[in-house]
Design a protein around this motif. Structure first.
Motif, short mmCIF file in Angstrom:
data_model
loop_
_atom_site.label_atom_id
_atom_site.label_comp_id
_atom_site.label_asym_id
_atom_site.label_seq_id
_atom_site.Cartn_x
_atom_site.Cartn_y
_atom_site.Cartn_z
N PHE A 29 -1.89 2.79 -9.65
CA PHE A 29 -3.09 1.97 -9.57
C PHE A 29 -3.04 0.85 -10.60
O PHE A 29 -2.59 1.04 -11.74
N PHE A 32 -9.01 9.10 -19.48
CA PHE A 32 -9.67 9.84 -18.40
C PHE A 32 -9.48 11.34 -18.54
O PHE A 32 -8.46 11.82 -19.04
N LEU A 67 -13.53 13.23 -5.69
CA LEU A 67 -12.95 13.56 -7.00
C LEU A 67 -13.66 12.73 -8.05
O LEU A 67 -13.75 11.50 -7.91
N PHE A 110 -10.74 -0.91 -9.96
CA PHE A 110 -9.44 -0.43 -9.50
C PHE A 110 -9.07 -1.03 -8.15
O PHE A 110 -9.92 -1.25 -7.28
N GLY A 111 -7.76 -1.24 -7.98
CA GLY A 111 -7.23 -1.54 -6.67
C GLY A 111 -7.11 -0.27 -5.84
O GLY A 111 -7.42 0.83 -6.32
N SER A 112 -6.65 -0.42 -4.61
CA SER A 112 -6.53 0.72 -3.71
C SER A 112 -5.28 1.54 -3.93
O SER A 112 -5.11 2.60 -3.32
N GLY A 113 -4.39 1.04 -4.78
CA GLY A 113 -3.22 1.82 -5.15
C GLY A 113 -2.02 1.57 -4.26
O GLY A 113 -2.13 1.08 -3.13
N LYS A 157 -16.53 -1.72 -17.62
CA LYS A 157 -15.96 -0.78 -16.67
C LYS A 157 -14.67 -1.36 -16.09
O LYS A 157 -14.41 -2.55 -16.19
N LEU A 158 -13.89 -0.47 -15.50
CA LEU A 158 -12.67 -0.87 -14.83
C LEU A 158 -12.92 -1.04 -13.33
O LEU A 158 -13.69 -0.29 -12.73
N ARG A 182 0.84 -1.21 0.00
CA ARG A 182 0.00 0.00 0.00
C ARG A 182 0.87 1.25 0.00
O ARG A 182 0.50 2.26 -0.60
N PHE A 201 -14.19 11.57 -12.12
CA PHE A 201 -13.52 11.44 -13.40
C PHE A 201 -14.50 10.97 -14.47
O PHE A 201 -15.26 10.03 -14.26
N LYS A 258 -22.37 4.33 -16.83
CA LYS A 258 -21.83 4.35 -18.18
C LYS A 258 -22.94 4.54 -19.19
O LYS A 258 -24.10 4.21 -18.94
N PHE A 275 -18.03 6.90 -19.47
CA PHE A 275 -18.07 6.42 -18.09
C PHE A 275 -17.86 7.59 -17.12
O PHE A 275 -17.18 8.57 -17.44
N ASN A 330 -7.56 8.42 -0.63
CA ASN A 330 -6.77 7.22 -0.37
C ASN A 330 -7.44 5.94 -0.88
O ASN A 330 -7.20 4.86 -0.33
N ARG A 331 -8.26 6.07 -1.92
CA ARG A 331 -8.92 4.91 -2.49
C ARG A 331 -8.74 4.90 -4.00
O ARG A 331 -8.40 5.92 -4.62
N GLY A 332 -8.99 3.76 -4.59
CA GLY A 332 -9.01 3.68 -6.05
C GLY A 332 -10.31 4.22 -6.60
O GLY A 332 -11.24 4.51 -5.86
N LEU A 333 -10.37 4.36 -7.91
CA LEU A 333 -11.58 4.85 -8.56
C LEU A 333 -12.68 3.79 -8.50
O LEU A 333 -12.40 2.59 -8.60
N LEU A 366 -4.31 11.32 -14.08
CA LEU A 366 -4.31 9.87 -14.19
C LEU A 366 -3.76 9.48 -15.57
O LEU A 366 -4.36 9.79 -16.59
N PHE A 382 -16.56 2.80 -10.14
CA PHE A 382 -17.49 3.03 -11.24
C PHE A 382 -18.81 3.59 -10.72
O PHE A 382 -19.34 3.12 -9.71
N GLN A 387 -13.63 8.98 -6.95
CA GLN A 387 -12.49 8.58 -6.12
C GLN A 387 -12.58 9.30 -4.78
O GLN A 387 -12.58 10.53 -4.72
N TYR A 427 -16.49 7.86 -13.01
CA TYR A 427 -15.93 7.20 -11.84
C TYR A 427 -15.80 8.23 -10.71
O TYR A 427 -15.65 9.42 -10.96
#
Lengths: 115, 112
Positions: A91, B102, B88, A106-109, A103-104, A9, B90, B49, B34, B41-44, A43, B46, B38, B36
């Motif tokens: 990510f 994006f 945030l 995503f992980g938490s990065g 759709k994508l 992480r 996108f 769409k 699409f 401290n997290r990923g994007l 991004l 969905f 965020q 998304y």
């Protein structure tokens, strides 16, 4: 399903060191993407794989960056040697078959800091 | 080449008021669009769409988006904003190969 899993992480390293970021996509997904997020550049897509094969690596900033996907459940992004300007959140994302309309996920990065 | 523009870096609204986050796109052929979100401290994640069909698309958390082909826009909307919507956002467009481009993102702040 646990979702897309990234490790570590957080990574703090010194300039010149090798850094390896890891990703486990969602089972059954056949596309995998590596993105980098910074305040300045937003991004950015670095590389993406389809069925474990790299399809487009035009976003990889330079030869210091490399990515592999040895099997459907694992991918790595390596930076060697690392530089302070590589500091960013990286990510990993995956998507199921059927391509364009999907759709994508995503992980938490991984928050990377290169000192 | 395809591209996405989010003209506003920041959108501020009061809780309970409607919100709009703008997105315009440029793509050859039919767009696959699409949204998304965020959180820190997290990923994007969905939201919704548009592929084809009804121009008004409904998604998660009460959000919806309106596809306008003549204006090449896909604005995100919500009738009544919540403080918890602050995040945030996108906009993205997909290629035939499933590759996503994006926008730069819009920070939404909802004040109590």
């Amino acid at each position: 399903d646990a979702g897309v899993i990234q490790s570590p992480r957080h990574e703090v390293t010194e300039m010149g060191q090798e850094v390896t970021l890891r990703c486990k996509p969602i089972s059954g997904h056949n596309s995998l993407f590596w993105y980098r997020q910074t305040m300045m550049r937003g991004l950015e897509l670095l590389i993406y794989f389809n069925n474990n094969v790299p399809i487009d690596d035009s976003g990889m900033p330079e030869d210091r960056f490399s990515a592999k996907m040895p099997n459907a459940s694992f991918s790595t992004l390596k930076i060697q040697p690392s530089e302070p300007r590589d500091s960013a959140v990286y990510f990993c994302a995956s998507s199921p078959p059927n391509g364009r309309g999907e759709k994508l996920f995503f992980g938490s990065g991984t928050q990377l800091s290169v000192l | 080449a395809q591209s996405v523009a989010q003209p506003e870096d920041q959108v501020n609204v009061a809780e309970g008021n409607p919100l709009t986050v703008k997105c315009t796109y440029s793509v050859s052929g039919n767009p696959y669009l699409f949204w998304y979100v965020q959180y820190p401290n997290r990923g994007l994640q969905f939201l919704l769409k548009y592929i084809t069909g009804d121009n008004l698309v409904k998604g998660s958390y009460g959000f919806e988006a309106e596809f306008n082909k003549s204006q090449t826009s896909f604005h995100l909307k919500k009738p009544s904003a919540l403080v918890s919507d602050s995040a945030l956002y996108f906009c993205a467009v997909n290629t035939n190969a499933g590759k996503s481009t994006f926008g730069d993102g819009t920070t939404l702040t909802v004040k109590p």
